[in-house]
Structure formats: structure tokens, C-alpha cells
Design an enzyme around this catalytic site. Structure first.
Site, PDB file in Angstrom:
ATOM      1  N   LYS A 199      43.999  45.925  62.324  1.00 48.11           N
ATOM      2  CA  LYS A 199      44.192  47.312  61.870  1.00 48.11           C
ATOM      3  C   LYS A 199      43.739  47.444  60.425  1.00 48.11           C
ATOM      4  O   LYS A 199      44.099  46.627  59.570  1.00 48.11           O
ATOM      5  CB  LYS A 199      45.675  47.690  62.015  1.00 48.11           C
ATOM      6  CG  LYS A 199      45.989  49.142  61.677  1.00 48.11           C
ATOM      7  CD  LYS A 199      47.465  49.452  61.955  1.00 48.11           C
ATOM      8  CE  LYS A 199      47.818  50.893  61.667  1.00 48.11           C
ATOM      9  NZ  LYS A 199      49.241  51.202  61.983  1.00 48.11           N
ATOM     10  N   SER A 272      50.042  55.155  64.673  1.00 54.73           N
ATOM     11  CA  SER A 272      48.819  55.031  63.906  1.00 54.73           C
ATOM     12  C   SER A 272      48.003  53.776  64.217  1.00 54.73           C
ATOM     13  O   SER A 272      46.871  53.642  63.755  1.00 54.73           O
ATOM     14  CB  SER A 272      49.147  55.022  62.412  1.00 54.73           C
ATOM     15  OG  SER A 272      49.846  53.823  62.045  1.00 54.73           O
ATOM     16  N   SER A 296      54.464  53.583  65.265  1.00 55.25           N
ATOM     17  CA  SER A 296      53.021  53.343  65.257  1.00 55.25           C
ATOM     18  C   SER A 296      52.564  52.185  66.131  1.00 55.25           C
ATOM     19  O   SER A 296      51.365  52.010  66.351  1.00 55.25           O
ATOM     20  CB  SER A 296      52.528  53.133  63.817  1.00 55.25           C
ATOM     21  OG  SER A 296      52.561  54.352  63.109  1.00 55.25           O
TER      22      SER A 296
END
Length: 573
Positions: A199, A272, A296
Site C-alpha cells: 500500500k 482505503s 480500511s
């Protein structure tokens, strides 16, 4: 007469006291003065929910002006995102005993010997354990597997928008090095030669770290790896590149596009950890790294159909990663099967002195088949609004042999807790608000960060402390709720568990339960194209456990996954 802009007001305001300046805007314009007045204080009282007398307002003026001066000094002090607050969150309660130690041990389920498939898609979607077995036996090389994933990224990412930065040169070099080590007889473990996505909140040498946000998309290339990349490199894993994330760790909208759900690319992947979830579900990497502050990991796994582990707060280092909320941020693995998560967790676990909130605790995973000694918590009320897939998962879980006990969530308010997240996040990115760079963010709706960062500045410091005291009460009452309970299973969102367990630091496993018929949805789940053709999209459930009991979560989840038999279903891309 000059009209004060929003940012003019923010420049003369202060944290919770900003309301004093902002609320008195009209009177300040009329009086043509920048000094504090009783009238300005009276207007600000409406925002703070308090009421003072005229004499009390007069008496406060010098004190407030001193406070505003101090705040101006504070704003002039440089505060990089990596500078954590002096007060750090610890999920452990006084007087309680928790697992200690530093070792990580791993024993996975025995796999039958299988030949390497001729179809590269079958190789790409194989569990990490199977890929590891092929690599260890010399039937598949890390370079071959890496090239398969790089080719899939090149072909499918124009549809999914799941990668910000692909690093083919680094990936191939690491894969070749892994193959050379394995050929020489040096085997690092089950992640040796396995390609993954990171990420884009974390630093990796040779790539920029953009945080998915337009104001940071042109940041310099990093010259060192964050702690988790170092740990994964030590386990022999191969970094493919940086997956997308919703800007500043919220949602699935980043500066380049909207990351898509592989099972229905008409809708976003949620976030996210948007790109990590989409890539795992779409077979663009073997596993990925995500984060969770408040949903997330859970939300994009629910939308895209992967598995994810949100570890106990403090178990995995965040050093070298973006801070959104220092007292809430957690790092966890994402994969297509539950046991794959255990393999990644084995590599990530461990104390790191570079992270002020890092805790030293052991991790030991082994498969389980006998759950007769385990107490599984469940609340029958959670069936009321459940989908068929969720109901099936609940029934299969309750039939695995554990003793089923009633679980009740503490009767405490959870909505105030979120204000702490917003306050910390607004502090982490104060410069965006004060400089006006928040206008560069792509997502500008009411629910988006720019509006939230502006509004939360009217929360008072006193209220923020009171919220933290409520958080302590949640920790105490949740500890009591888990007394005599080994695991809890329930819906991801309707259970009411998502918010409080994030704030108490409890671990969570989210895993695929089945499928449902949906039409394209917003990030919050509302149908946005009622006339569109339906699609079969995944549904997930969550399992929660007491602090540091991830091994039980994973062992039970792996057994439930086997019973459900839906983890292998692939999207059509």
C-alpha cells in the site's frame, strides 16, 4: 471592507479555540479590530456548547489572547508526519496479563503434491502455501511467478487502477536473488520468492510515496525501505510495487482514478486499502499489505472478497509509513485465503523501536481441527439484517464444534470516538488546511477529508480529553465482554463492532462468506445505478478475538473457509 476568507480565519484561530475567532467573524468585520472581544466570545460559546456571563467573558480576554499567541508559536514549529505525539496508545489494561515473548513460529496445513498448472491464471490465483511448495520443490521459480504477476498488472490494471507505482526492475532482481538462494540450499521460509504489493503509504527504495493524494504525488523517490518491507525482504518476499490507496488513507479515490472492484469494475473497490484488496482479488499479486484506522482493511475486503487480518494495535511496526491517526493506525496482510495471512503475519510480527507504539509479543500459528474447547461468541440479533451468505457463514461457524455463548457489546456510545480520529488526522495534515492545499484533493464532498479537517477544528481540547476517557471505558468494558469468550463472529458493519474494536485495539479477521446480487454501489454501499444489470459480488464476515489472540482467529477462520468452499471463486476479467 476586506472580507475574511476561511483560511484567514484559520490563521488567527487555534485548535479548539479556533471557534472563538471563526464564530466572531461578523463582529470582527464590523469592529475592524483583530483583538478578542466579549461579543466574539459570546458567538463562539454557541459552537462550544457553553454559556458564560459578560463579566466572565471580560475576564477571559487576556487568557484567550495568550492562548492564541501560544498557538501561533505552535503552528510555526515544523511538525513532519513522522513526529508522533508524546502520549502513545497502549491497548493493554493495568492489572491484566497478556502474552509476552518475541518469537514467531509457523506451521501450516500439509498440502498434497500437485503439479504446476499449465494455465498461468491458475498459478496466479493459487494460495501462497501452494506457490511456496512449488518454489521450494523447484517446480516453479520466483522469476516465473513474478513475471506472471507483472504481466497481469500490465494487462488488467488499466481496468482496475490498483497500482500507483509498479517496480519491475526491483521485482525481477529480488526474484532472481531468491531463486539463486533457494538453488544454493538457503531457504528462508514460505514467503521466499513470493511476490506482493505494498500500500502506497509506506516507503520503498526506488519509488515515491504519494499517500494517494494530489498534494504529494510529486514527492521525491525514497532511498530506503520501511520496516515492514525490510521484514518481508528478510523472509524472501518479492516487492512488485505500490498499490493504490484512497487519498490520505480514506476511500478508493486517489489522484489518478478510482480503484475498481474486480467482481464488478463498474464500482469502486472501497478503501482505503483499495489497490491491495483489488489486486489480491484480481490475482495481480500473491498477497498485499494494507492498513486500517477505521475499516480500511475490512471494507475493501468485504467489497472485493479477499481476506485480511487487522492485528492487535502495536503488533506490527508502522515505521516508515504515513501516520493518519497515531493512536489507531494498524498494518495488516491481505490475501485470498486465511492461512496465507498467517504466513505473512509470521514475517511481520515483532517489536520495532522506531515505532513509539510498537509492542513486543510472540506469534505462533498452527492449524486446528478440534474446536471443542473453544468458546465462540455470537449475538442472535445479528441475524435480523444478514444476507443469505452471512447466515450460512454464521451457521457453519456455530457448527464447527465450539461451545456457542451469547456475546453482548457494551452499552456505551461509540460515535464520539470517531471525533478523536478526525482530530488526530487533522493535526497530521494541518498544513493542507492552513495553506489551502486541501483544495488540490480530488474528493471534495462533505464526507471527504478537506471538509472533515476544517470542521473538526471546532472540537475543544476539553472534549477531546473526555473522548479519550470514554475510550478507556470502552477498553475496560470490552475486556469484560470478552471474558470467557475466545472468538466472536458477526457481520462486518451491522454488528456495531467495527468502531469500538478499532479504538480498543482488538484484532479482527475479515473473510469471504459467499456472494450476493448487487448493482454498482457508492463507497458507503448505497446503490448508485438502480437500472444497471446486476452482478455477483462477494460478501464477507468478521471474527474478533481478545488482544493478541490472532492465532486462534486464523486457525478458526481457516477451518471455516474450508467449510464454506467459496474462497476459490475468481472474478471474470
Amino acid at each position: 471592507m476586506k472580507k475574511n476568507t476561511r483560511r484567514d480565519l484559520l490563521k488567527i484561530g487555534a485548535a479548539g479555540l479556533t471557534g472563538l475567532a471563526a464564530a466572531g467573524r461578523a463582529s470582527a468585520q464590523e469592529e475592524g479590530a483583530g483583538t478578542m472581544t466579549p461579543a466574539r466570545i459570546a458567538e463562539a460559546e454557541k459552537l462550544a456548547g457553553v454559556a458564560y456571563t459578560e463579566a466572565e467573558r471580560e475576564q477571559m480576554i487576556p487568557t484567550i489572547e495568550d492562548q492564541l499567541t501560544a498557538i501561533q508559536q505552535l503552528r510555526a514549529f515544523e511538525k513532519p508526519n513522522s513526529l508522533a505525539p508524546a502520549q502513545t496508545f497502549d491497548p493493554r489494561l493495568p492489572g491484566k496479563t497478556y502474552p509476552t515473548g518475541t518469537e514467531s513460529t509457523l506451521r501450516t496445513a500439509d498440502l498434497p503434491q500437485r503439479p504446476v498448472p499449465a494455465d498461468e491464471a491458475d498459478i496466479a490465483f493459487a494460495p501462497v502455501a501452494q506457490q511456496a511448495a512449488w518454489i521450494k520443490a523447484g517446480l516453479l521459480t520466483s522469476r516465473q511467478l513474478t513475471d506472471i504477476y507483472l504481466a497481469r498488472i500490465e494487462r488488467l490494471d488499466p481496468t482496475l487502477h490498483a497500482w500507483i507505482t509498479v517496480m519491475p526492475d526491483r521485482a525481477r532482481a529480488e526474484a532472481d536473488a531468491a531463486d539463486a538462494e533457494i538453488a544454493s540450499g538457503f531457504y528462508r521460509g514460505p514467503l521466499h520468492g513470493i511476490p506482493y504489493g505494498l500500500k502506497d503509504l509506506f516507503d520503498a527504495k526506488g519509488a515515491a510515496t504519494t499517500w494517494g493524494a494530489a498534494p504529494y504525488k510529486n514527492t521525491p523517490v525514497k532511498d530506503e525501505d520501511c520496516t515492514i518491507v525490510q521484514k518481508l525482504a528478510g523472509a524472501g518476499a518479492v516487492l512488485l510495487g505500490k498499490t493504490t490507496c484512497g487519498a490520505l488513507a480514506y476511500g478508493d479515490i486517489w489522484f489518478g482514478e478510482v480503484t475498481r472492484n474486480p467482481f464488478d469494475p463498474r464500482e469502486g473497490s472501497s478503501g482505503s486499502s483499495a489497490g491491495s484488496a483489488s489486486s489480491v482479488a484480481g490475482g495481480l499479486c500473491a498477497f498485499a499489505i494494507g492498513t486500517e484506522t477505521l475499516g480500511s482493511l475490512v471494507s475493501p475486503s468485504h467489497r472485493c472478497g479477499g481476506s485480511a487480518l487487522r492485528p492487535t494495535f502495536g503488533r506490527v511496526s508502522r515505521a516508515g509509513g504515513m501516520a493518519l491517526c497515531w493512536s489507531l493506525d494498524k498494518v495488516g496482510p491481505m490475501a485470498r485465503s486465511v492461512e496465507d495471512l498467517a504466513m505473512v503475519m509470521w514475517a511481520l510480527n515483532g517489536h520495532d523501536s522506531a515505532d513509539a507504539s510498537s509492542l513486543a509479543t510472540s506469534f505462533s500459528y498452527a492449524p486446528m481441527s478440534d474446536f471443542s474447547g473453544l468458546k465462540l461468541g455470537f449475538n442472535e440479533a445479528w441475524r435480523e439484517n444478514a444476507t443469505e451468505a452471512e447466515l450460512t457463514a454464521f451457521d457453519r461457524a456455530l457448527a464447527l464444534g465450539a461451545e456457542v455463548v451469547e456475546f453482548k457489546l457494551p452499552e456505551l456510545p461509540s460515535a464520539p470516538l470517531v471525533q478523536q480520529l478526525l482530530a488526530e488526522a487533522a493535526a497530521a495534515f494541518e498544513e493542507l488546511t492552513l495553506s489551502g492545499q486541501d483544495d488540490l484533493m480530488v474528493w471534495q464532498e462533505e464526507a471527504a477529508w478537506p471538509n472533515s479537517f476544517r470542521a473538526i477544528r471546532f472540537l475543544t481540547g476539553v472534549d477531546l480529553i473526555q473522548i479519550d476517557r470514554l475510550r478507556r471505558r470502552w477498553m475496560q468494558d470490552m475486556e469484560a465482554a470478552f471474558e470467557g469468550v475466545d472468538l466472536v463472529i458477526g457481520p462486518n458493519f451491522a454488528s456495531g463492532m467495527l468502531t469500538p474494536t478499532n479504538f480498543t485495539g482488538h484484532p479482527c479477521l475479515v473473510m469471504r462468506a459467499g456472494f450476493q446480487e448487487t448493482r454498482p454501489r457508492t463507497i458507503f454501499g448505497a446503490e448508485q445505478a438502480p437500472d444497471a444489470a446486476p452482478a455477483q459480488t462477494p460478501v464477507a464476515v468478521s471474527l474478533w478475538a481478545p488482544l493478541f489472540e490472532e492465532a486462534k482467529l486464523l486457525a478458526f477462520g481457516a477451518a471455516l473457509e474450508q467449510e464454506l468452499g467459496v474462497a476459490d471463486t475468481r472474478p471474470v476479467l
